[in-house]
Design a protein around this motif. Structure first.
Motif, PDB file in Angstrom:
ATOM      1  N   PHE A 340       0.852  -1.189  -0.071  1.00  0.00           N
ATOM      2  CA  PHE A 340      -0.121  -0.167   0.180  1.00  0.00           C
ATOM      3  C   PHE A 340       0.853   1.205  -0.054  1.00  0.00           C
ATOM      4  O   PHE A 340       1.596   1.423   0.896  1.00  0.00           O
ATOM      5  N   ASP A 341       1.130   1.953  -1.249  1.00  0.00           N
ATOM      6  CA  ASP A 341       2.061   3.040  -1.285  1.00  0.00           C
ATOM      7  C   ASP A 341       1.029   4.193  -1.243  1.00  0.00           C
ATOM      8  O   ASP A 341       0.645   4.759  -2.253  1.00  0.00           O
ATOM      9  N   THR A 342       1.146   4.991   0.055  1.00  0.00           N
ATOM     10  CA  THR A 342       0.332   6.084   0.284  1.00  0.00           C
ATOM     11  C   THR A 342       0.974   7.505  -0.095  1.00  0.00           C
ATOM     12  O   THR A 342       0.308   8.489  -0.131  1.00  0.00           O
ATOM     13  N   ASP A 343       2.081   7.249  -0.684  1.00  0.00           N
ATOM     14  CA  ASP A 343       2.888   8.660  -0.995  1.00  0.00           C
ATOM     15  C   ASP A 343       2.652   8.771  -2.660  1.00  0.00           C
ATOM     16  O   ASP A 343       3.124  10.102  -3.201  1.00  0.00           O
ATOM     17  N   LEU A 344       1.942   7.874  -3.357  1.00  0.00           N
ATOM     18  CA  LEU A 344       1.743   8.070  -4.725  1.00  0.00           C
ATOM     19  C   LEU A 344       0.615   9.250  -4.716  1.00  0.00           C
ATOM     20  O   LEU A 344      -0.698   9.071  -4.189  1.00  0.00           O
ATOM     21  N   GLN A 345       0.811  10.235  -5.509  1.00  0.00           N
ATOM     22  CA  GLN A 345      -0.133  11.245  -5.630  1.00  0.00           C
ATOM     23  C   GLN A 345      -0.917  11.393  -6.953  1.00  0.00           C
ATOM     24  O   GLN A 345      -0.651  10.704  -7.842  1.00  0.00           O
ATOM     25  N   ALA A 346      -2.073  11.992  -7.032  1.00  0.00           N
ATOM     26  CA  ALA A 346      -3.046  12.156  -8.041  1.00  0.00           C
ATOM     27  C   ALA A 346      -3.695  10.826  -8.496  1.00  0.00           C
ATOM     28  O   ALA A 346      -3.654  10.529  -9.735  1.00  0.00           O
ATOM     29  N   SER A 347      -3.942  10.222  -7.662  1.00  0.00           N
ATOM     30  CA  SER A 347      -5.015   9.042  -7.773  1.00  0.00           C
ATOM     31  C   SER A 347      -6.376   9.389  -7.119  1.00  0.00           C
ATOM     32  O   SER A 347      -6.363   9.625  -5.858  1.00  0.00           O
ATOM     33  N   TYR A 348      -7.377   9.527  -8.063  1.00  0.00           N
ATOM     34  CA  TYR A 348      -8.665   9.896  -7.553  1.00  0.00           C
ATOM     35  C   TYR A 348      -9.709   8.960  -7.699  1.00  0.00           C
ATOM     36  O   TYR A 348      -9.917   8.153  -8.519  1.00  0.00           O
ATOM     37  N   GLU A 349     -10.845   9.050  -7.084  1.00  0.00           N
ATOM     38  CA  GLU A 349     -12.175   8.564  -7.171  1.00  0.00           C
ATOM     39  C   GLU A 349     -13.439   9.601  -6.764  1.00  0.00           C
ATOM     40  O   GLU A 349     -12.990  10.789  -6.207  1.00  0.00           O
ATOM     41  N   GLU A 350     -14.503   8.934  -7.001  1.00  0.00           N
ATOM     42  CA  GLU A 350     -15.490   9.927  -6.416  1.00  0.00           C
ATOM     43  C   GLU A 350     -16.453   9.221  -5.368  1.00  0.00           C
ATOM     44  O   GLU A 350     -16.353   7.895  -5.302  1.00  0.00           O
ATOM     45  N   ALA A 351     -17.130   9.875  -4.560  1.00  0.00           N
ATOM     46  CA  ALA A 351     -18.036   9.262  -3.543  1.00  0.00           C
ATOM     47  C   ALA A 351     -19.540   9.241  -3.696  1.00  0.00           C
ATOM     48  O   ALA A 351     -20.090   9.866  -4.627  1.00  0.00           O
TER      49      ALA A 351
END
Length: 706
Positions: A340-351
């Motif tokens: 689980f790489d939490t430092d990767l940025q600009a990964s998005y989803e919607e709620a």
């Protein structure tokens, strides 16, 4: 699309994917990176020590609260339920505390990356979703990849859409962007005619047909968005760690425009990183998979993740519903690392946009998670994988235990009100005075609330201590107001969700199957009548609970208000939760605006531009009531669809196929045909090549094709 590329798919590269059993021996772990092993071990010891230390203290304090000369069986039951629930919140608190420690630590190791060879596939499973929104996301990512990583990625739109009208609209929307330019970034499209095993079957079908040509695959959801930098970094990290089977990113919620989705968005962006930092440190290389926004080594997935078919009928038997947890566990059992790489940025989803939408999703997730009981004791699983499965199960069963705790607490109050205490039950000169230590009870309540609220406080503190992050939330004052607002609104919705999840668990335990429904992607604005039907039992239960508490004692009534108030007001609260007009009022006041709304990244800006462009020129604006007519109006589109259909149709009798053929032969126009077709006949026409060819009679004479 190239004139020669009518199939919109590359050449097949088959890969065997055997189906596994629930119980199989564990394989030796691949040689793992040793840099984080000590940190992982210490983190796990910290979680165990804090969780069990707090649980033991809470159990001791509650025992003393209930202490009398003789504890009744009802009090023992209350103590047991309290210990279960207190352990659960202690576990969450320990993870958040660990996350805060690592967030504030100045010593952080960077993940290794190496140049990649070959092409990484990007899989986008679709099931009766809004194709225009999905196309906007694909175009945004596609343009970004062409600029920054040409020739490195290929999109595969994997459709499981099983409704005729939706299927045609989907093809009509995606057809203009399909291409086979391997030097840039090709976009392929495939629709399955058989929806076996839902999303898991959709992905595994792609693996067996095309997987051999792609070292890795990035699995997205219909609302996913990732920047080219994030996609590239994921591929480079997999190349640098040959022992890894999967890397999960931390998706950031964006584009929230309702009250409920804004609350989720703020919690995700402010509190989420704290939880995530705690998770990634104790998970190590035995982390979990959430089904999307992750990269998977294709051959590892094919080798390990052929899911078993569980004995019996749904909801506990049959195909695995929540496949992602199980796939992570099977990868780890096969020796592959899951990170689980939490430092990767600009990964998005919607709620989900509203409370009702969350309840609908919870019904499906609950059934899938409870189905995991078949795997908890499976042979060969890593202990962390078992923990993931048990945590997923308890995330829903916790509602049952909270409900039971409240019920037993009220039973004790009823007993105290109606049953006369026996002060001289034994032959003694001294009475047995019932003792209930209110001071300890109050202290224990404060401690419980502190454990529940601490992760939110940690998120606020982390943002306040990092000025750049604080500015993204609007500064310290706005950040503090948003935190308080989130705590207040979440407290109001918590009892509604608790009772809803309790009913959901009971529904599953009764043996009712949830089916397979797509997630809502609209603004969740519900009518009062719909909201009333969804929450009438919540309201009745809340009124009964409040009336009972008031009858027993005024003190109990006030103590139970945090629960009863939300339940009694569940109908208006749920109505307020959805609807963009209501949600955006907060945005106008400057509240609950996430960092990506205040200062959006380049890929989010690009997505908004694409959505605006497609709104201005919606490919579905014409013939929405007669989607089959789109084939007649566009012969190129007709020819493309015809090329997707298999030559061999099988010899089985299909009544809908026969009826559809008769309808086509006896209709003088496409409009007349459409007025008589039912859903199954409609599906038959776009499924069978022999039927679809017959539509040529409706093509303009000068455009008819062979």
């Amino acid at each position: 699309m190239k004139e020669s590329g009518l199939y919109a798919l590359p050449s097949e590269a088959n890969l065997d994917m055997p189906r596994h059993e629930v119980d199989e021996p564990k394989k030796a772990a691949k040689k793992q990176n040793q840099r984080f092993l000590v940190t992982t071990l210490l983190s796990r010891l910290f979680i165990i020590a804090v969780t069990f230390g707090l649980s033991a203290y809470g159990a001791k304090e509650m025992y003393e609260v209930l202490s009398t000369n003789q504890i009744t069986w009802l009090q023992w039951l209350f103590l047991t339920l309290f210990c279960i629930n207190f352990t659960w919140i202690s576990f969450a608190f320990s993870q958040a505390t660990l996350g805060l420690i690592f967030k504030l630590s100045p010593f952080r190791q960077k993940r290794r990356e190496e140049d990649t060879e070959g092409v990484t596939a990007i899989l986008l499973p679709v099931y009766n979703e809004d194709p225009v929104r999905i196309r906007a996301s694909i175009e945004a990512m596609h343009d970004d990849l062409i600029e920054k990583a040409p020739g490195k990625f290929a999109f595969f739109i994997l459709s499981d859409t099983n409704q005729a009208e939706n299927s045609i609209k989907e093809k009509q929307t995606f057809y203009p962007i399909l291409n086979q330019d391997e030097h840039a970034c090709p976009i392929y499209y495939r629709r399955r005619l058989n929806n076996a095993e839902r999303k898991a079957g959709n992905v595994s079908e792609w693996v067996t047909r095309f997987g051999s040509d792609y070292e890795c695959m990035i699995v997205l959801d219909a609302d996913s968005l990732m920047s080219a930098e994030c996609l590239t970094s994921m591929s480079r990290r997999m190349a640098a760690e040959p022992s890894l089977g999967l890397i999960q990113t931390l998706p950031t919620i964006i584009r929230a425009d309702t009250l409920y989705s804004r609350i989720q968005q703020f919690a995700n962006q402010c509190f989420g990183p704290i939880y995530a930092a705690g998770l990634t440190t104790w998970h190590g290389n035995a982390s979990n998979f959430w089904g999307h926004n992750a990269i998977i080594r294709t051959k590892a997935f094919a080798e390990a993740c052929g899911l078993p078919i569980l004995p019996g009928k749904a909801p506990f038997g049959g195909h695995v519903m929540s496949h992602d947890f199980i796939e992570a566990a099977l990868l780890r059992r096969a020796g592959w690392g899951v990170r689980f790489d939490t430092d990767l940025q600009a990964s998005y989803e919607e709620a989900p946009p509203s409370l009702i939408d969350v309840m609908v999703r919870d019904r499906r997730w609950c059934q899938g998670n409870l189905q995991h009981k078949a795997f908890v004791n499976a042979k060969g699983l890593h202990f962390a994988s078992r923990m993931h499965l048990m945590t997923g199960i308890f995330s829903y069963f916790s509602a049952v235990f909270w409900f039971a705790l409240i019920s037993v607490g009220f039973a004790l109050a009823v007993q105290a009100h109606f049953v006369r205490p026996e002060y001289f039950s034994n032959l003694s000169l001294f009475p047995n005075w019932p003792v209930f230590d209110f001071e300890k009870a109050r202290s224990l309540f404060v401690l419980s609330m502190a454990l529940v609220l601490a992760p939110k406080l940690f998120g606020w503190l982390n943002a306040m201590l990092h000025w750049r992050q604080c500015r993204k939330f609007g500064g310290p004052i706005i950040l503090t107001l948003d935190t308080l607002l989130e705590v207040l609104v979440s407290a109001l919705y918590a009892p509604i969700l608790m009772f809803s999840q309790f009913l959901v668990v009971m529904d599953v335990l009764k043996g009712r199957d949830s089916g397979w429904k797509p997630q809502s992607r609209d603004d969740g604005a519900n009518k009062w009548s719909e909201t009333t039907r969804a929450h009438i039992y919540h309201t009745i239960f809340g009124l009964l609970l409040a009336a009972s508490a008031y009858f027993l004692s005024a003190q109990l009534f006030y103590w139970s208000l945090p629960i009863t108030f939300g339940l009694i007001c569940s109908i208006p609260l749920s109505w307020l939760s959805g609807g963009a007009k209501r949600g955006n009022l907060l945005s106008k006041l400057g509240l609950l605006k996430g960092p990506e709304e205040r200062r959006p990244t380049a890929i989010v800006k690009r997505l908004e531009q694409k959505i605006h462009q497609l709104d201005q020129n919606n490919p579905l604006d014409s013939d929405q009531d007669m989607p089959l007519k789109s084939y007649i109006d566009n012969v190129s589109f007709y020819t493309w669809h015809l090329a997707q259909l298999p030559e061999q149709e099988g010899q089985q009798f299909d009544r809908h196929k026969v009826c559809a053929a008769w309808q086509i032969e006896n209709s003088d126009s496409i409009e007349e045909l459409m007025s008589h077709l039912n859903e199954q006949e409609h599906l038959a026409i776009i499924k069978y090549r022999s039927l679809f060819v017959k539509l040529q009679k409706f093509l303009p004479k000068n455009k008819a094709c062979a």
